[in-house]
Structures are given as structure tokens and as C-alpha cells.
Design an enzyme around this catalytic site. Structure first.
Site, PDB file in Angstrom:
ATOM      1  N   GLY A   1      -8.180   4.054  10.071  1.00  0.00           N
ATOM      2  CA  GLY A   1      -8.824   2.786   9.711  1.00  0.00           C
ATOM      3  C   GLY A   1      -8.734   2.395   8.252  1.00  0.00           C
ATOM      4  CB  THR A   2      -6.976   3.788   5.259  1.00  0.00           C
ATOM      5  OG1 THR A   2      -5.736   3.857   5.958  1.00  0.00           O
ATOM      6  CG2 THR A   2      -7.571   5.169   5.141  1.00  0.00           C
ATOM      7  N   GLY A   3      -6.346   1.000   6.459  1.00  0.00           N
ATOM      8  CA  GLY A   3      -5.745  -0.315   6.192  1.00  0.00           C
ATOM      9  C   GLY A   3      -6.677  -1.450   6.582  1.00  0.00           C
ATOM     10  CB  CYS A   4      -8.864  -1.974   9.567  1.00  0.00           C
ATOM     11  SG  CYS A   4      -7.637  -1.575  10.829  1.00  0.00           S
TER      12      CYS A   4
ATOM     13  CE  LYS B   1      -1.817  -1.493   3.783  1.00  0.00           C
ATOM     14  NZ  LYS B   1      -2.641  -1.832   4.978  1.00  0.00           N
TER      15      LYS B   1
ATOM     16  CB  THR C   1      -6.805   8.631   6.599  1.00  0.00           C
ATOM     17  OG1 THR C   1      -5.775   9.132   7.473  1.00  0.00           O
ATOM     18  CG2 THR C   1      -6.990   9.569   5.431  1.00  0.00           C
TER      19      THR C   1
HETATM   20  N1  LIG Z   1      -5.397  10.331   1.263  1.00  0.00           N
HETATM   21  C1  LIG Z   1      -5.714   9.218   0.572  1.00  0.00           C
HETATM   22  N2  LIG Z   1      -6.495   9.303  -0.532  1.00  0.00           N
HETATM   23  C2  LIG Z   1      -6.833   8.208  -1.238  1.00  0.00           C
HETATM   24  N3  LIG Z   1      -6.427   6.951  -0.907  1.00  0.00           N
HETATM   25  C3  LIG Z   1      -5.652   6.805   0.182  1.00  0.00           C
HETATM   26  C4  LIG Z   1      -5.258   7.920   0.991  1.00  0.00           C
HETATM   27  N4  LIG Z   1      -4.506   7.444   2.035  1.00  0.00           N
HETATM   28  C5  LIG Z   1      -4.445   6.109   1.890  1.00  0.00           C
HETATM   29  N5  LIG Z   1      -5.113   5.704   0.778  1.00  0.00           N
HETATM   30  C6  LIG Z   1      -5.331   4.327   0.324  1.00  0.00           C
HETATM   31  O1  LIG Z   1      -5.912   3.620   1.421  1.00  0.00           O
HETATM   32  C7  LIG Z   1      -5.487   2.273   1.450  1.00  0.00           C
HETATM   33  C8  LIG Z   1      -4.809   1.979   2.783  1.00  0.00           C
HETATM   34  O2  LIG Z   1      -3.475   2.477   2.686  1.00  0.00           O
HETATM   35  P1  LIG Z   1      -2.595   3.023   3.867  1.00  0.00           P
HETATM   36  O3  LIG Z   1      -1.226   3.153   3.320  1.00  0.00           O
HETATM   37  O4  LIG Z   1      -3.260   4.232   4.454  1.00  0.00           O
HETATM   38  O5  LIG Z   1      -2.719   1.816   4.865  1.00  0.00           O
HETATM   39  P2  LIG Z   1      -2.378   1.737   6.362  1.00  0.00           P
HETATM   40  O6  LIG Z   1      -1.291   2.687   6.705  1.00  0.00           O
HETATM   41  O7  LIG Z   1      -2.192   0.302   6.677  1.00  0.00           O
HETATM   42  O8  LIG Z   1      -3.690   2.188   7.036  1.00  0.00           O
HETATM   43  P3  LIG Z   1      -3.910   2.393   8.578  1.00  0.00           P
HETATM   44  O9  LIG Z   1      -3.562   3.815   8.793  1.00  0.00           O
HETATM   45  O10 LIG Z   1      -5.345   2.103   8.808  1.00  0.00           O
HETATM   46  O11 LIG Z   1      -2.969   1.459   9.309  1.00  0.00           O
HETATM   47  C9  LIG Z   1      -4.565   2.111   0.233  1.00  0.00           C
HETATM   48  O12 LIG Z   1      -5.334   1.655  -0.853  1.00  0.00           O
HETATM   49  C10 LIG Z   1      -4.056   3.531   0.005  1.00  0.00           C
HETATM   50  O13 LIG Z   1      -3.610   3.759  -1.302  1.00  0.00           O
HETATM   51  C1  LIG Z   2      -7.228  -2.145  17.142  1.00  0.00           C
HETATM   52  C2  LIG Z   2      -6.543  -1.453  16.014  1.00  0.00           C
HETATM   53  N1  LIG Z   2      -6.226  -2.146  14.896  1.00  0.00           N
HETATM   54  C3  LIG Z   2      -5.611  -1.518  13.869  1.00  0.00           C
HETATM   55  C4  LIG Z   2      -5.304  -0.185  13.917  1.00  0.00           C
HETATM   56  C5  LIG Z   2      -4.587   0.495  12.760  1.00  0.00           C
HETATM   57  O1  LIG Z   2      -5.327   1.557  12.225  1.00  0.00           O
HETATM   58  P1  LIG Z   2      -4.725   3.046  12.063  1.00  0.00           P
HETATM   59  O2  LIG Z   2      -3.326   2.903  11.507  1.00  0.00           O
HETATM   60  O3  LIG Z   2      -5.664   3.752  11.150  1.00  0.00           O
HETATM   61  O4  LIG Z   2      -4.653   3.678  13.436  1.00  0.00           O
HETATM   62  C6  LIG Z   2      -5.652   0.508  15.101  1.00  0.00           C
HETATM   63  N2  LIG Z   2      -5.379   1.817  15.251  1.00  0.00           N
HETATM   64  N3  LIG Z   2      -6.268  -0.141  16.121  1.00  0.00           N
END
Ligand SMILES: Nc1ncnc2c1ncn2[C@@H]1O[C@H](COP(=O)(O)OP(=O)(O)OP(=O)(O)O)[C@@H](O)[C@H]1O
Ligand SMILES: Cc1ncc(COP(=O)(O)O)c(N)n1
Length: 266
Positions: free
Chosen positions: A206-209, A173, A204
Site C-alpha cells: 500500500g505504499t504507493g496508494c 518513485k 510495505t
Molecule cells: N523500504 C522503504 N523504506 C522507505 N521508503 C520506501 C520504502 N519502499 C518504498 N518507499 C517509498 O514509498 C513510496 C512509494 O514508493 P513505491 O516505489 O513503493 O511505490 P509503489 O511501488 O507504487 O507502491 P505499491 O507497492 O503500493 O504499488 C516512495 O516515496 C518510496 O520512496
Molecule cells: C485495489 C488495489 N489497488 C492498488 C494496489 C497496489 O498496491 P500494492 O502494490 O502495495 O499491492 C493493490 N494491491 N490493490
């Protein structure tokens, strides 16, 4: 019949990430969501104020209750907290013959650790090998493989380094890079570049989950990995565009964005 999807992850009391994000995503995508809780966090838009792991037997018991009676069509993992829980979950998934989406959650958006440093080796050697699709972000790629991605051109090298640990597919990602939000999906022979406009929205959490749960939901419906990941990318992009203010810090993405617009396209 509605497919059943199981998330194995931590609870986020603020409702934006973790188990809460997973179950909302599953509802929005028309599957039945179920949960194995691995840890409880006290968390809000400002950060993680506390975290407590569940005992291994509580995790095993939840998994068995779901599998023995209900059954699953796909599994997704998130926060696993410790080496012991990583190894337990890897063993449970290894004995379950359905697609598994592994989100190797390391650190929260606020920089709070959600995985012990001593668990990294178990993620590499036990968890990644049972993944149908692994979905690391750039920090997790660096922690797990030592590859630092600074530009889109580095994504291919990062993906190859993760694939070396044995997942069938990887989505690296690129959400943390500047410019378009670009992710690379590959199994080492096919490559699919997923590109979306970057939404200038700080909310943003929770994007990864959300992306990983959406992939699992679409796999449970029978989509191929490339189709499931493409559909999941569309869903998370819409959810980020609709992310909203909550509390005083980083608000969540809107899991209900498509439902409230009345579209059934997803
Ligand atoms: N500002 C943004 N606009 C559009 N797409 C985005 C943006 N930020 C992240 N994404 C997309 O969201 C998805 C999750 O990516 P990201 O790199 O944010 O994951 P992550 O860091 O694991 O998330 P989390 O913050 O929940 O742990 C990917 O498809 C990424 O390209
Ligand atoms: C319980 C739990 N699981 C996963 C994430 C990652 O999400 P984020 O990177 O958006 O904080 C989180 N913050 N909390």
C-alpha cells in the site's frame, strides 16, 4: 471547514492498499475522504485472488453523486482496471476543476495485474494529460514509456519521458531501487529530490496508494505541489517504518502511525 478528497480506485479486501489505504490516509491527515469504487478485489497479504470491475455507469453515478451535492477539493486515482474505465475517469476528472493526483497503478506488489494491457494507451493519452501530479513507480514508468531505471541517475530521464504525456508534475518513485528511498518530483523546470532512509521492513503493502492519497490530502488543504509532496513523503516514510505483520505474507504500512503516537504534526 475540513477539505473533501475523493479517491477513485479499487477495493482491497485485506485493507492495506486501494480505497481502504486511501480513506485511512485521508483520516490521518485531517481531510474528509470519499470514494468512487472502480473494481472489487479479493486480496490478502499473499496476493490478489480475484478482481471484478464495476460497470461504467456505476462509476459515473458515484462520481456525480459526490460532485453534485458535496464537492471536492482534490481527486486521487488508483486501480482503474480497463481502458473503458480509464477513459471514463479521465473524462470525469477533465471536467472537474481541482488538483488531480494520478497513480497509474499497473501491477500489485505480488505481481498480479490490476490494469489490462489494452488500457496502457488510454493511460498515456487520456489520463496522464489531466494529472496535476502523476506518481508512477519504476515498473509503471517502464510500461508507459519504455525507460528502464536502474540507478538514481536514470530518474531524470524517466521523469522527462512521463512529462511528455502531459501531467503538470511527476513524482517518479524510486522505492524499488537499492539504497535510500529516493523519489524525483519535477515539472520539467523545477526539481525536488525527496530522500528518506530505506526501512528494512517487508510490510510495505500500500505504499504507493498511501503516498498519492497523502499528496491529494495536502493539496486539498492548499499546500503547493512541492510542499504537498514533501509532507506526503514524510507521512509515508513514517507509515512504512511502522508497517506490521498481517496474515502470512506482505503486511500493510501503518496509516495510523502518527495518530497513535499522539502527534498532530501532520
Ligand atoms: N523500504 C522503504 N523504506 C522507505 N521508503 C520506501 C520504502 N519502499 C518504498 N518507499 C517509498 O514509498 C513510496 C512509494 O514508493 P513505491 O516505489 O513503493 O511505490 P509503489 O511501488 O507504487 O507502491 P505499491 O507497492 O503500493 O504499488 C516512495 O516515496 C518510496 O520512496
Ligand atoms: C485495489 C488495489 N489497488 C492498488 C494496489 C497496489 O498496491 P500494492 O502494490 O502495495 O499491492 C493493490 N494491491 N490493490
Amino acid at each position: 471547514m475540513i477539505p473533501n478528497v475523493l479517491t477513485v480506485a479499487g477495493s482491497d479486501s485485506g485493507g492495506g492498499a486501494g480505497i481502504q489505504a486511501d480513506l485511512k490516509t485521508m483520516l490521518a491527515l485531517g481531510v474528509h475522504g470519499m470514494s468512487v469504487i472502480t473494481a472489487v478485489t479479493a486480496q490478502n497479504s499473499l496476493g490478489v485472488q480475484g478482481a471484478w470491475e464495476l460497470p461504467v455507469e456505476a462509476v459515473r453515478a458515484q462520481y456525480r453523486s459526490v460532485l453534485d451535492d458535496i464537492g471536492v477539493q482534490a481527486v486521487k486515482t488508483g486501480m482503474l482496471a480497463s481502458a473503458e474505465l480509464v477513459e471514463t475517469v479521465a473524462e470525469l476528472i477533465g471536467g472537474t476543476d481541482v488538483p488531480a493526483v494520478i497513480d497509474p497503478v499497473g501491477v500489485s506488489k505480488h505481481g498480479d495485474s490490476l490494469l489490462a494491457a489494452s488500457a496502457l494507451d488510454s493511460v498515456r493519452t487520456k489520463l496522464l494529460p489531466v494529472a496535476t501530479v502523476a506518481t508512477p513507480n519504476l515498473d509503471e514508468v517502464a510500461q508507459l514509456t519504455g525507460v528502464h531505471v536502474e540507478a538514481e541517475d536514470d530518474l531524470r530521464r524517466a521523469a522527462a519521458a512521463v512529462l511528455a504525456y502531459g501531467p503538470r508534475w511527476v513524482v517518479v518513485k524510486g522505492g524499488h531501487l537499492a539504497g535510500d528511498a529516493v523519489d524525483l518530483l519535477t515539472d520539467g523546470s523545477e526539481e525536488h529530490w525527496l530522500r528518506a532512509p530505506r526501512h528494512d521492513n517487508r510490510h510495505t503493502h500500500g505504499t504507493g496508494c498511501t503516498l498519492a492519497s497523502a499528496i491529494a490530502s495536502h493539496l486539498a488543504k492548499g499546500l503547493s505541489v512541492p510542499d504537498a509532496v514533501a509532507a506526503a513523503k514524510e507521512y509515508v516514510t513514517g507509515a512504512i517504518a511502522a508497517g506490521f505483520t498481517l496474515g502470512g505474507g506482505i503486511g500493510p504500512v501503518d496509516h495510523g502511525w502518527a495518530l497513535t503516537r499522539g502527534t498532530t504534526a501532520l
